[in-house]
Every structure is written in C-alpha cells, then in structure tokens.
Design a protein around this motif. Structure first.
Motif, short mmCIF file in Angstrom:
data_model
loop_
_atom_site.label_atom_id
_atom_site.label_comp_id
_atom_site.label_asym_id
_atom_site.label_seq_id
_atom_site.Cartn_x
_atom_site.Cartn_y
_atom_site.Cartn_z
N ALA A 3 0.83 -1.21 0.00
CA ALA A 3 0.00 0.00 0.00
C ALA A 3 0.87 1.26 0.00
O ALA A 3 0.54 2.25 -0.66
N GLU A 4 1.97 1.22 0.75
CA GLU A 4 2.87 2.36 0.79
C GLU A 4 3.50 2.61 -0.58
O GLU A 4 3.55 3.74 -1.06
N LEU A 116 9.93 13.11 0.19
CA LEU A 116 10.26 12.75 1.56
C LEU A 116 9.03 12.88 2.46
O LEU A 116 8.81 12.03 3.34
N SER A 117 8.24 13.91 2.24
CA SER A 117 7.04 14.11 3.05
C SER A 117 6.07 12.94 2.89
O SER A 117 5.49 12.46 3.88
N VAL A 118 5.89 12.48 1.65
CA VAL A 118 4.99 11.35 1.41
C VAL A 118 5.53 10.09 2.07
O VAL A 118 4.82 9.38 2.79
N GLY A 119 6.82 9.80 1.84
CA GLY A 119 7.42 8.60 2.41
C GLY A 119 7.44 8.61 3.92
O GLY A 119 7.10 7.60 4.56
N ILE A 120 7.80 9.73 4.48
CA ILE A 120 7.87 9.84 5.94
C ILE A 120 6.48 9.72 6.55
O ILE A 120 6.30 9.14 7.63
N SER A 121 5.48 10.27 5.88
CA SER A 121 4.11 10.19 6.38
C SER A 121 3.64 8.74 6.44
O SER A 121 2.99 8.33 7.41
N LEU A 171 10.45 10.84 -11.19
CA LEU A 171 11.30 9.82 -10.59
C LEU A 171 12.08 10.36 -9.41
O LEU A 171 12.35 9.64 -8.44
N VAL A 172 12.47 11.64 -9.48
CA VAL A 172 13.16 12.26 -8.36
C VAL A 172 12.29 12.20 -7.11
O VAL A 172 12.74 11.85 -6.01
N GLU A 173 11.01 12.53 -7.27
CA GLU A 173 10.09 12.49 -6.14
C GLU A 173 9.87 11.06 -5.66
O GLU A 173 9.77 10.81 -4.46
N LEU A 174 9.79 10.12 -6.59
CA LEU A 174 9.57 8.72 -6.22
C LEU A 174 10.74 8.19 -5.40
O LEU A 174 10.55 7.53 -4.37
N VAL A 175 11.97 8.48 -5.84
CA VAL A 175 13.15 8.03 -5.10
C VAL A 175 13.18 8.66 -3.72
O VAL A 175 13.48 7.99 -2.71
N GLY A 180 12.29 8.23 2.15
CA GLY A 180 11.52 8.63 3.31
C GLY A 180 10.90 7.44 4.03
O GLY A 180 10.85 7.42 5.27
N ILE A 181 10.44 6.45 3.28
CA ILE A 181 9.87 5.25 3.89
C ILE A 181 10.95 4.46 4.63
O ILE A 181 10.76 4.02 5.77
N TRP A 182 12.08 4.28 3.98
CA TRP A 182 13.16 3.45 4.55
C TRP A 182 13.77 4.08 5.80
O TRP A 182 14.14 3.39 6.74
N PHE A 183 13.87 5.40 5.80
CA PHE A 183 14.53 6.08 6.92
C PHE A 183 13.58 7.04 7.64
O PHE A 183 14.01 8.06 8.18
N GLY A 184 12.31 6.69 7.65
CA GLY A 184 11.30 7.56 8.24
C GLY A 184 11.54 7.89 9.70
O GLY A 184 11.23 9.00 10.15
#
Length: 242
Positions: A3-4, A116-121, A171-175, A180-184
């Motif tokens: 889902a993430e 980063l905001s999306v991933g961290i969220s 792709l910059v935003e995706l990476v 952000g997910i990995w190091f949230g």
C-alpha cells in the motif's frame, strides 16, 4: 508495504499524468500561453497556501513554516546564481539552454522534500496520514507536470524529450519518497520543513517566472482573471476531495 509503494508511485506519477494534455497542443498564441501560464500559477499558489502551508502548520509551528519557506526560496535563488538565465523573450525566440536546465532542476529539487514528506508520512504509522499527504502531493503534482511540459513545449522542445524531462522530475520524487519510507524514523521531524520548503519553492517559481511571463504580451487583465480562476478551482477541487 504494498500500500505504501502504491501510494508513493501514484503520487509521483501524477506529474506525468498532468503533462499529457500539453502534448496535444499544436500551436499556441501568446494570449493562449499567457492564459495557461497564469492559470497554472493560480493553481500552484492555491496548492501552496491552501494545502502545503496549512499542513505544515498543523504538524509544527510558525517558525518551522517560515524557515522552510525561506530555505526553499533561498535554494532557488542560489540555483539562479549558479545557472544564470534569461527570461522568455516575448517575440517568440527561445530561451537559453541554461534557463531550461534551471527550470527542470528547480522543479526536480523541490520534488525532493515533497517525496520525503509522502514517504515519511507513510513511515510515521499515523492512521491515514500517508494517504492524505500522498493525495495532497499527488493533486498538486498534476499542475506541476502540466507546468513543466507547457514550459518545454513553448521552448519548442521535442515531445519525446518533454516526456523524458517530466518523467525525470517524477522519478526524483519517487526516489525521495522511497528514502523517506526506509529512513522515516530519522526524518519524521522533517515533514513540516519539507512541506514548507515545497511551498516556498513553488511561490518563488510563480512570482519569478510565471506571473512576469503571463504579463509580457499585454494580456495582463485576462491573465489576472485566469490566475484567479486557477486559484479558486484548485481550492474547490481540494476541498471537495477532502
């Protein structure tokens, strides 16, 4: 995790989705260009003031918000110094290559804190926070993709290259989102800074590039109306989907 990943991919790919309508444009008059640029400027201002800034305030404080906005503005100002460029010529000539590089770099750079905001969220574990942030960022990515594609089309860049550049910014935003997910757990406190940074970067682009360009051919009145319509339509769209 599925889902993430789906959330960050969809939010990032909205940039490409927003660029697709521009590819259908064959010819565009100065007046039509000014109307589209002004409308996009209104959408971006609304995304900043009605979406990103309130979200940053809810998660932090006014000093954090101001810091993020100023840093976003400062970064783009430094980019202008590093990559000096000329403004669009209103007689139809193309801008320099460095101007195109600056624009693409700026849009890609300000996609980093958005990602980063999306991933961290998503990594924060707070109920629905990841989905909400992904939706807001994805929603604003559509006019951003439109903006990037429109700018390049107006500079007579081939459509294949236009989609390549737009894809790079996505792709910059995706990476960044995956990071952000990995190091949230380390970047959690950076979410409001990232949102404010994005707002500052977008406002800089609107005031420095889009508004002057939309007023350069004597179409100030219609461009102003288009700006307001873009601003209002983005507010209505965001509010109806909340």
């Amino acid at each position: 995790m599925n889902a993430e990943l789906m959330g960050v991919v969809i939010a990032s790919m909205c940039t490409i989705l927003g660029a697709l309508p521009v590819l259908l444009i064959k010819t565009l008059s100065h007046k039509g260009r000014d109307i589209l640029l002004a409308y996009t400027a209104g959408v971006m201002v609304a995304a900043s003031t009605y979406g990103l800034i309130p979200s940053a305030l809810k998660l932090s404080s006014v000093p954090v918000l101001i810091t993020g906005i100023l840093v976003g503005t400062l970064v783009l100002m430094i980019l202008e110094i590093i990559l000096p460029h000329q403004n669009l010529e209103h007689d139809g000539t193309r801008v320099s290559r460095s101007s195109i590089i600056l624009f693409i770099t700026a849009m890609s750079l300000h996609n980093v804190p958005e990602g980063l905001s999306v991933g961290i969220s998503f990594a924060s574990g707070i109920d629905d926070l990841g989905s909400i942030v992904a939706f807001v960022i994805g929603l604003q990515n559509m006019p951003e993709g439109f903006l990037v594609a429109l700018f390049l089309i107006l500079q007579q860049v081939r459509r294949v290259k236009v989609m390549l550049f737009v894809t790079i910014t996505a792709l910059v935003e995706l990476v960044a989102a995956l990071i952000g997910i990995w190091f949230g757990q380390f970047f959690h406190s950076a979410i409001p800074y990232g949102l404010a940074f994005s707002a500052g970067a977008m406002l800089f682009i609107v005031y420095k590039e889009l508004i002057p360009e939309s007023h350069g051919d004597g179409n100030e009145r219609v461009a102003t109306v288009s700006f307001i319509l873009g601003f209002v339509s983005m507010i209505l769209l965001t509010d109806s989907l909340r």
